[in-house]
Design a protein around this motif. Structure first.
Motif, PDB file in Angstrom:
ATOM      1  N   UNK A   1       0.931  -1.043   0.234  1.00 24.52           N
ATOM      2  CA  UNK A   1      -0.040  -0.014   0.108  1.00 24.52           C
ATOM      3  C   UNK A   1       1.043   1.229   0.155  1.00 24.52           C
ATOM      4  N   UNK A   2       2.172   1.118  -0.090  1.00 26.59           N
ATOM      5  CA  UNK A   2       3.102   2.288   0.236  1.00 26.59           C
ATOM      6  C   UNK A   2       3.717   2.796  -1.256  1.00 26.59           C
ATOM      7  N   UNK A   3       4.228   1.752  -1.915  1.00 30.71           N
ATOM      8  CA  UNK A   3       5.339   2.093  -2.800  1.00 30.71           C
ATOM      9  C   UNK A   3       4.951   2.342  -4.318  1.00 30.71           C
ATOM     10  N   UNK A   4       3.719   1.982  -4.642  1.00 35.65           N
ATOM     11  CA  UNK A   4       3.125   2.006  -5.846  1.00 35.65           C
ATOM     12  C   UNK A   4       3.325   3.258  -6.616  1.00 35.65           C
ATOM     13  N   UNK A   5       3.382   4.509  -5.835  1.00 39.33           N
ATOM     14  CA  UNK A   5       3.663   5.765  -6.218  1.00 39.33           C
ATOM     15  C   UNK A   5       4.915   5.878  -7.033  1.00 39.33           C
ATOM     16  N   UNK A   6       5.947   5.064  -6.693  1.00 36.87           N
ATOM     17  CA  UNK A   6       7.025   5.224  -7.728  1.00 36.87           C
ATOM     18  C   UNK A   6       6.967   5.043  -9.135  1.00 36.87           C
TER      19      UNK A   6
ATOM     20  N   UNK B   1       4.355   5.992 -10.695  1.00 32.85           N
ATOM     21  CA  UNK B   1       3.662   7.287 -11.047  1.00 32.85           C
ATOM     22  C   UNK B   1       4.587   8.471 -11.053  1.00 32.85           C
ATOM     23  N   UNK B   2       5.589   8.727 -10.023  1.00 33.58           N
ATOM     24  CA  UNK B   2       6.531   9.468  -9.875  1.00 33.58           C
ATOM     25  C   UNK B   2       7.559   9.470 -11.137  1.00 33.58           C
ATOM     26  N   UNK B   3       7.976   8.443 -11.243  1.00 35.36           N
ATOM     27  CA  UNK B   3       9.085   8.170 -12.288  1.00 35.36           C
ATOM     28  C   UNK B   3       8.655   8.585 -13.720  1.00 35.36           C
ATOM     29  N   UNK B   4       7.218   8.311 -14.127  1.00 36.04           N
ATOM     30  CA  UNK B   4       6.731   8.709 -15.178  1.00 36.04           C
ATOM     31  C   UNK B   4       6.266  10.423 -15.526  1.00 36.04           C
ATOM     32  N   UNK B   5       5.792  10.601 -14.201  1.00 41.81           N
ATOM     33  CA  UNK B   5       5.355  12.184 -14.156  1.00 41.81           C
ATOM     34  C   UNK B   5       6.573  13.014 -14.329  1.00 41.81           C
ATOM     35  N   UNK B   6       7.489  12.949 -13.808  1.00 43.63           N
ATOM     36  CA  UNK B   6       8.882  13.643 -13.664  1.00 43.63           C
ATOM     37  C   UNK B   6      10.011  13.433 -14.227  1.00 43.63           C
TER      38      UNK B   6
ATOM     39  N   UNK C   1       4.648  15.952  -2.568  1.00 41.08           N
ATOM     40  CA  UNK C   1       4.720  14.781  -3.358  1.00 41.08           C
ATOM     41  C   UNK C   1       4.409  13.363  -2.979  1.00 41.08           C
ATOM     42  N   UNK C   2       5.333  13.119  -2.114  1.00 44.54           N
ATOM     43  CA  UNK C   2       5.455  11.832  -1.463  1.00 44.54           C
ATOM     44  C   UNK C   2       3.979  11.304  -0.952  1.00 44.54           C
ATOM     45  N   UNK C   3       3.704  12.066   0.258  1.00 42.41           N
ATOM     46  CA  UNK C   3       2.681  11.578   0.864  1.00 42.41           C
ATOM     47  C   UNK C   3       1.393  11.526   0.027  1.00 42.41           C
ATOM     48  N   UNK C   4       0.994  12.722  -0.598  1.00 44.21           N
ATOM     49  CA  UNK C   4      -0.225  12.765  -1.136  1.00 44.21           C
ATOM     50  C   UNK C   4      -0.163  11.959  -2.433  1.00 44.21           C
ATOM     51  N   UNK C   5       0.883  11.692  -3.130  1.00 47.00           N
ATOM     52  CA  UNK C   5       0.590  10.802  -4.235  1.00 47.00           C
ATOM     53  C   UNK C   5       0.563   9.131  -3.769  1.00 47.00           C
ATOM     54  N   UNK C   6       0.980   9.083  -2.687  1.00 50.17           N
ATOM     55  CA  UNK C   6       1.011   7.643  -2.010  1.00 50.17           C
ATOM     56  C   UNK C   6      -0.465   7.511  -1.678  1.00 50.17           C
TER      57      UNK C   6
END
Length: 385
Positions: free
Chosen positions: A157-162, A164-169, A351-356
């Motif tokens: 539940x914590x790390x799938x945002x990686x 998203x962030x990799x593709x976003x930025x 970024x980190x907490x909100x995206x998570x």
């Protein structure tokens, strides 16, 4: 790393303990510290406890996660560390991520780098190259799925945002217009949701095709949920932080050839760097002693000890790490200065907490459009401040 009695001899000898011992010996002080689970905090998250204690000036310094660094920095609860001697040797990535309103408010003992942990043997079995782009990644998942691998990507539940962030930025941090793009986001001229869309659509496709078990991921803790299947070679891909490749309690002793690579992006394999750090209370009771302690435990001498003990990337540009073979693909990208920041205190929307949190809503059934609308709402709120 609990050491609740400062007069007790430190016998656990973790990397942090070793550097604290150096400070105590050099400065003639004692340092008392304890983990947040050491008392009556089991029902609260680490971030909740850290925010509460820092806002009430209960301690001299804290180890903080990215979202709490930004929140406390914006509230003026953290002292400026830019005057410390150790700050002169910091990598630019640390200064960029942890500077709030012109003040360097946190410095870590290691640069946390997240990547994809892959079972190279399973990729070889199905004649697959390690993926660089989102399209290549999805094709690998398709092949695994068609060959009986029920869940190609183990998640929590914590790390799938990686993803998203990799593709976003990928372009923002690896192009020539980083400052201009961040300024446009902060002013509202550009929308965070436009940056986030490709990553959320990518995750939705993985969920729809069964490459990720959304229900399991939604309730699983990091490594505990997906780790056993990865180590049992039932799942070929998981995500984790650099240090997990060295830890026997995580993925340090697999019975197969393991590689750690960056997340798929249009610019290839992309490490994601969410910076943590030690922050000092702006109203620390022992301000001078605290600053002196940080200057020792974050000095090149201490960071060399820390880095060699934990085999991690140092925040000092003067301290290098000899990484294990599995980590070399990820390490090579970082050394090439190719990465995206998982946290950046210069962005008005954390970024980190909100995206998570928003990714968790996707796992729980929210649509991509609903998730992107939440980013729009957060951005609108930031523009009112």
């Amino acid at each position: 790393m609990e050491k609740s009695d400062p007069d007790n001899e430190n016998v656990s000898r973790t990397a942090f303990d070793l550097t604290v011992g150096m400070a105590e010996e050099q400065l003639g002080v004692t340092v008392e510290y304890r983990t947040y689970t050491a008392e009556n905090y089991q029902e609260k998250t680490y971030d909740e406890v850290a925010l509460d204690r820092a806002r009430n000036n209960m301690d001299d310094f804290y180890l903080l996660n990215p979202d709490t660094i930004q929140a406390l920095g914006e509230e003026g609860k953290l002292a400026d560390l830019s005057g410390l001697d150790c700050a002169k040797n910091l990598r630019d990535v640390v200064k960029t991520a942890n500077t709030v309103d012109g003040k360097l408010v946190a410095i870590p003992q290691e640069v946390v780098v997240n990547g994809l942990f892959v079972n190279q043997d399973m990729f070889d079995k199905y004649h697959l190259e390690l993926p660089n782009t989102p399209e290549e990644f999805l094709e690998c998942c398709r092949v695994f799925k068609e060959n009986g691998i029920e869940t190609p990507v183990g998640a929590n539940r914590w790390w799938l945002e990686n993803f998203v962030l990799a593709q976003a930025y990928a372009d923002l941090y690896n192009g020539d217009t980083t400052e201009e793009e961040i300024a446009a986001l902060n002013s509202g001229e550009a929308k965070y949701s436009d940056y986030m869309r490709p990553g959320f659509e990518f995750l939705q496709e993985m969920i729809d095709k069964g490459y990720v078990d959304a229900e399991k991921a939604y309730v699983s803790e990091a490594i505990e949920g997906e780790g056993p299947d990865f180590l049992a070679q039932k799942t070929p891909i998981v995500m984790a932080y650099w240090g997990a490749a060295n830890a026997d309690t995580a993925y340090g002793k697999p019975d197969f050839q393991m590689k750690v690579i960056g997340f798929p992006s249009k610019r290839g394999q992309m490490p994601v760097v969410p910076l943590t750090g030690y922050g000092v209370s702006a109203k620390a009771e022992h301000m001078e002693d605290t600053m002196n302690v940080l200057d020792v435990i974050l000095s090149d001498e201490a960071l060399k000890v820390y880095t060699e003990t934990n085999k991690v990337i140092s925040p000092s540009k003067n301290v290098q790490v000899d990484c294990i073979d599995a980590l070399k693909p990820l390490n090579d990208r970082v050394n090439e200065n190719v990465y995206v920041l998982g946290s950046n205190a210069s962005m008005k929307v954390e970024q980190w907490g909100n995206t998570c949190n928003i990714v968790r809503e996707l796992l729980n059934g929210a649509t991509v459009e609903e998730c992107l609308a939440e980013f729009d709402r957060l951005q609108e709120e930031s523009l009112k401040e």
